[in-house]
Write an enzyme that holds these catalytic residues in place. Sequence first.
Site, PDB file in Angstrom:
ATOM      1  N   HIS A 198       5.887 -56.431 -38.736  1.00 49.93           N
ATOM      2  CA  HIS A 198       7.223 -56.301 -38.939  1.00 49.93           C
ATOM      3  C   HIS A 198       7.271 -55.278 -39.625  1.00 49.93           C
ATOM      4  O   HIS A 198       8.212 -55.011 -39.447  1.00 49.93           O
ATOM      5  CB  HIS A 198       7.056 -57.748 -40.316  1.00 49.93           C
ATOM      6  CG  HIS A 198       7.529 -58.825 -39.462  1.00 49.93           C
ATOM      7  ND1 HIS A 198       8.489 -59.596 -38.744  1.00 49.93           N
ATOM      8  CD2 HIS A 198       6.756 -59.846 -39.611  1.00 49.93           C
ATOM      9  CE1 HIS A 198       8.363 -60.392 -38.726  1.00 49.93           C
ATOM     10  NE2 HIS A 198       6.800 -61.633 -38.840  1.00 49.93           N
ATOM     11  N   ARG A 296      14.615 -58.510 -25.510  1.00 45.29           N
ATOM     12  CA  ARG A 296      13.051 -58.957 -26.063  1.00 45.29           C
ATOM     13  C   ARG A 296      14.072 -60.671 -26.094  1.00 45.29           C
ATOM     14  O   ARG A 296      14.025 -60.444 -27.799  1.00 45.29           O
ATOM     15  CB  ARG A 296      12.523 -58.412 -25.785  1.00 45.29           C
ATOM     16  CG  ARG A 296      11.178 -57.302 -25.558  1.00 45.29           C
ATOM     17  CD  ARG A 296       9.960 -56.561 -25.441  1.00 45.29           C
ATOM     18  NE  ARG A 296       9.503 -55.755 -25.965  1.00 45.29           N
ATOM     19  CZ  ARG A 296       9.690 -54.247 -25.225  1.00 45.29           C
ATOM     20  NH1 ARG A 296      10.552 -54.033 -25.728  1.00 45.29           N
ATOM     21  NH2 ARG A 296       8.291 -54.332 -25.077  1.00 45.29           N
ATOM     22  N   ARG A 332      15.819 -60.838 -20.343  1.00 46.09           N
ATOM     23  CA  ARG A 332      14.655 -61.246 -19.655  1.00 46.09           C
ATOM     24  C   ARG A 332      14.194 -62.647 -20.566  1.00 46.09           C
ATOM     25  O   ARG A 332      14.413 -62.598 -21.395  1.00 46.09           O
ATOM     26  CB  ARG A 332      13.284 -60.273 -20.445  1.00 46.09           C
ATOM     27  CG  ARG A 332      12.147 -60.754 -20.090  1.00 46.09           C
ATOM     28  CD  ARG A 332      11.106 -60.763 -20.515  1.00 46.09           C
ATOM     29  NE  ARG A 332      10.601 -60.144 -21.817  1.00 46.09           N
ATOM     30  CZ  ARG A 332       9.783 -59.492 -22.365  1.00 46.09           C
ATOM     31  NH1 ARG A 332       8.940 -58.607 -22.143  1.00 46.09           N
ATOM     32  NH2 ARG A 332       9.435 -59.389 -23.751  1.00 46.09           N
ATOM     33  N   GLU A 433       4.913 -56.430 -13.396  1.00 47.06           N
ATOM     34  CA  GLU A 433       4.027 -56.692 -15.161  1.00 47.06           C
ATOM     35  C   GLU A 433       2.215 -56.806 -14.153  1.00 47.06           C
ATOM     36  O   GLU A 433       1.785 -57.063 -15.697  1.00 47.06           O
ATOM     37  CB  GLU A 433       3.976 -57.661 -15.957  1.00 47.06           C
ATOM     38  CG  GLU A 433       5.674 -56.944 -16.312  1.00 47.06           C
ATOM     39  CD  GLU A 433       5.895 -58.343 -17.959  1.00 47.06           C
ATOM     40  OE1 GLU A 433       5.822 -57.365 -18.469  1.00 47.06           O
ATOM     41  OE2 GLU A 433       5.993 -59.146 -17.762  1.00 47.06           O
ATOM     42  N   ASN A 456       3.822 -52.021 -20.208  1.00 48.15           N
ATOM     43  CA  ASN A 456       2.669 -52.233 -21.284  1.00 48.15           C
ATOM     44  C   ASN A 456       1.686 -53.039 -20.651  1.00 48.15           C
ATOM     45  O   ASN A 456       0.536 -52.842 -20.515  1.00 48.15           O
ATOM     46  CB  ASN A 456       3.619 -52.482 -21.550  1.00 48.15           C
ATOM     47  CG  ASN A 456       4.669 -51.654 -22.135  1.00 48.15           C
ATOM     48  OD1 ASN A 456       5.102 -50.368 -22.422  1.00 48.15           O
ATOM     49  ND2 ASN A 456       5.706 -52.672 -23.162  1.00 48.15           N
ATOM     50  N   ASP A 457       1.951 -54.319 -19.892  1.00 41.34           N
ATOM     51  CA  ASP A 457       1.441 -55.565 -19.151  1.00 41.34           C
ATOM     52  C   ASP A 457       0.546 -54.489 -17.650  1.00 41.34           C
ATOM     53  O   ASP A 457      -0.370 -55.408 -17.075  1.00 41.34           O
ATOM     54  CB  ASP A 457       2.068 -56.271 -18.977  1.00 41.34           C
ATOM     55  CG  ASP A 457       2.392 -57.301 -20.247  1.00 41.34           C
ATOM     56  OD1 ASP A 457       1.586 -57.638 -20.917  1.00 41.34           O
ATOM     57  OD2 ASP A 457       3.181 -57.659 -21.066  1.00 41.34           O
ATOM     58  N   ARG A 467      -4.718 -55.013 -24.026  1.00 38.50           N
ATOM     59  CA  ARG A 467      -3.345 -54.592 -25.035  1.00 38.50           C
ATOM     60  C   ARG A 467      -3.472 -54.295 -26.367  1.00 38.50           C
ATOM     61  O   ARG A 467      -3.386 -53.644 -26.853  1.00 38.50           O
ATOM     62  CB  ARG A 467      -1.833 -55.023 -24.686  1.00 38.50           C
ATOM     63  CG  ARG A 467      -1.166 -54.975 -23.486  1.00 38.50           C
ATOM     64  CD  ARG A 467       0.579 -55.887 -23.192  1.00 38.50           C
ATOM     65  NE  ARG A 467       1.104 -54.834 -24.614  1.00 38.50           N
ATOM     66  CZ  ARG A 467       3.024 -55.647 -23.981  1.00 38.50           C
ATOM     67  NH1 ARG A 467       2.723 -56.217 -23.686  1.00 38.50           N
ATOM     68  NH2 ARG A 467       3.463 -54.777 -25.190  1.00 38.50           N
ATOM     69  N   CYS A 504      10.478 -51.234 -18.046  1.00 42.05           N
ATOM     70  CA  CYS A 504      11.126 -50.847 -19.426  1.00 42.05           C
ATOM     71  C   CYS A 504       9.260 -50.398 -20.247  1.00 42.05           C
ATOM     72  O   CYS A 504      10.297 -51.340 -21.279  1.00 42.05           O
ATOM     73  CB  CYS A 504      11.380 -52.229 -18.847  1.00 42.05           C
ATOM     74  SG  CYS A 504      10.990 -53.835 -18.427  1.00 42.05           S
TER      75      CYS A 504
HETATM   76  C1  PEP Z   1       6.199 -53.964 -20.225  1.00 41.31           C
HETATM   77  O1  PEP Z   1       4.936 -55.674 -20.292  1.00 41.31           O
HETATM   78  O2  PEP Z   1       6.030 -53.191 -20.162  1.00 41.31           O
HETATM   79  C2  PEP Z   1       6.814 -54.938 -21.000  1.00 41.31           C
HETATM   80  C3  PEP Z   1       8.423 -54.196 -20.940  1.00 41.31           C
HETATM   81  O3  PEP Z   1       6.974 -55.984 -21.847  1.00 41.31           O
HETATM   82  P1  PEP Z   1       6.902 -56.685 -22.911  1.00 41.31           P
HETATM   83  O4  PEP Z   1       6.096 -54.949 -23.972  1.00 41.31           O
HETATM   84  O5  PEP Z   1       7.996 -57.565 -24.104  1.00 41.31           O
HETATM   85  O6  PEP Z   1       5.121 -57.613 -23.032  1.00 41.31           O
HETATM   86 MG    MG Z   2       5.717 -57.477 -20.820  1.00 34.87          MG
END
Ligand code: PEP
Ligand code: MG
Length: 573
Positions: A198, A296, A332, A433, A456-457, A467, A504
């Site tokens: 947070h 998100r 999303r 992803e 990211n994923d 992660r 993204c």
């Molecule tokens: C990602 O996985 O790159 C993504 C944008 O989704 P999140 O970070 O919300 O999992």
């Molecule tokens: Mg993701």
Amino acid sequence: MAANESAPRSHAGTGVTPLSGVGSAVWYDPNADLELGEPPAAEAVDPDAERERFEDARDRARAELERERERTAERVGEDEAAVFDAHKQFVDDPQIIDGVEAAVDDGLPAEHAVDAAFEDPIAQFEGMDGRMAERADDLRDVRDRLLRLLTDADRVDLASLSTGSILLAERLTPSDTAQLDPERVAGFATIEGGRTSHAAIFARSLGIPAVVGVGDDLESIDDGTDVLVDGEDGTVIADPTPDQRERAAGGRDVEIREEPVATADGRAVEVAANVGTLAELEGAVAQGADGIGLFRTEFLFLDREAPPDEDEQFEVYREALAAFPEGRVVVRTLDVGGDKPIPYLETPDADNPFLGQRGIRRSLGPDADLFETQLRALLRAAAAESGTLSVMFPMVATVPELEAALETVADVAADLESEGIEHERPELGAMIETPGAAFIAEELAERVDFLSIGTNDLTQYVMAAARENERVADLRDPCEPAVLRAIERTVAAADAGDAWVGMCGEMAGDPDLAPLLVGLGLDELSMSAVTIPEVKAAIADLETDAAEALANRATDAATRTTVYEHVNTTTDQ
Ligand code: PEP
Ligand code: MG
């Protein structure tokens, strides 16, 4: 004061805002005056009187929480303020109340009873992953509030810190962070915490330079030391050099471009913002976002007792579209599971939640009802505003999953039609992803209007590096050739399937990587709003030919080191 008498000392953590600030260190230890000491002998305690004191503390806690809720709603946003509703629920949690009353009956004064009753619930949340672990912060916050009220301890007034303070703390709770005044606080750094805490989310919303998760090293900085917090690099520098201070104080020397941007030779690239709440829309517009590239929606479902209903969601999506009447808003669908459990949705524990039921897997399974409700709200919103609504599905790994999601959209549209409710089919897309999705990107692209790469994923799965695991952080780099090649083939598949393709994940917001990403052929880049001006500026400077040549060299490289050599050569030119 001579700021540079001592050599600068740099501490690394996780930067959560691409902003820097310099100021004077102020350590914050909210519990310094909450030492309870030994409880008195049980015979000396009057249980009835202690129950009454506890009730009184709860009443006052509720009143304080209501005031802080209102203040946060005004300064940060309604969605962020919802955390205080969750805190009120903890104040009235039957398990905790029973625990306190039992301890009072055993002869403890109310404050010792509160301390004891929170111990187990806090330990339970601490043992969990990701956002659940952050609930432990919420519980500590509620416990400490009750203890302060019971012991009449002074509350450190974070709202009136001296101008130019850099706040240092072990961790900051939501109510701590919501009190911070960006006009006064030059930045903060914490020993603990991650990007999704947070504190990090509030810092981004309030535009406060912040670095979290620095570790115990931070304790070597004394009160009153000159400190630079660089939220972009994720460094905290004690006694920075004049050069370092100047760079931080110079702020961001970058033009805000409200118009869409193109490369120097005219290739348009959409630059959009990632948001999780309506409160962030204003910042996105202010930084020159062309639209929203990732909404998100799970943030709408967090910190509350039940999911938002169709009408509430319709209003949120409509408002997001209204902020970009000529742009595009990519929403999303709910992405829970993995590091994003939601208490009332029962996301069962799994040994490896990132490889479990998350994203579209839940929407087509246990959360099918929520998925339909969300799609109804989205299809209605698409018809209600002039901007383009796009809807994408997270964590797709197979063609049947995507087809089932598309079929659900068609069913929802048919239901709305038969009910005579105004609606419109939005653009539909799949997130890339998973390595599975990248390998079948051709088949996915043929079925949708767009693909959006969640690096990211994608990086965690391609590199098999979770992660949230700091021990494999080094492997989790989207410039690894394996990840770049997954991106390369996704873009080629989108082109072949006549779909547009965006990105993204965090990678999209790194201005140094803009030449590489434009060269790879991405049509859209979506990022935290604060990085938009730098990325737009980097794109405007580019020649497409040079960018493509860089992308070819980078995707041919055998190692990440070579990729960075190519990237840096281009950036330095
Ligand atoms: C990602 O996985 O790159 C993504 C944008 O989704 P999140 O970070 O919300 O999992
Ligand atoms: Mg993701």
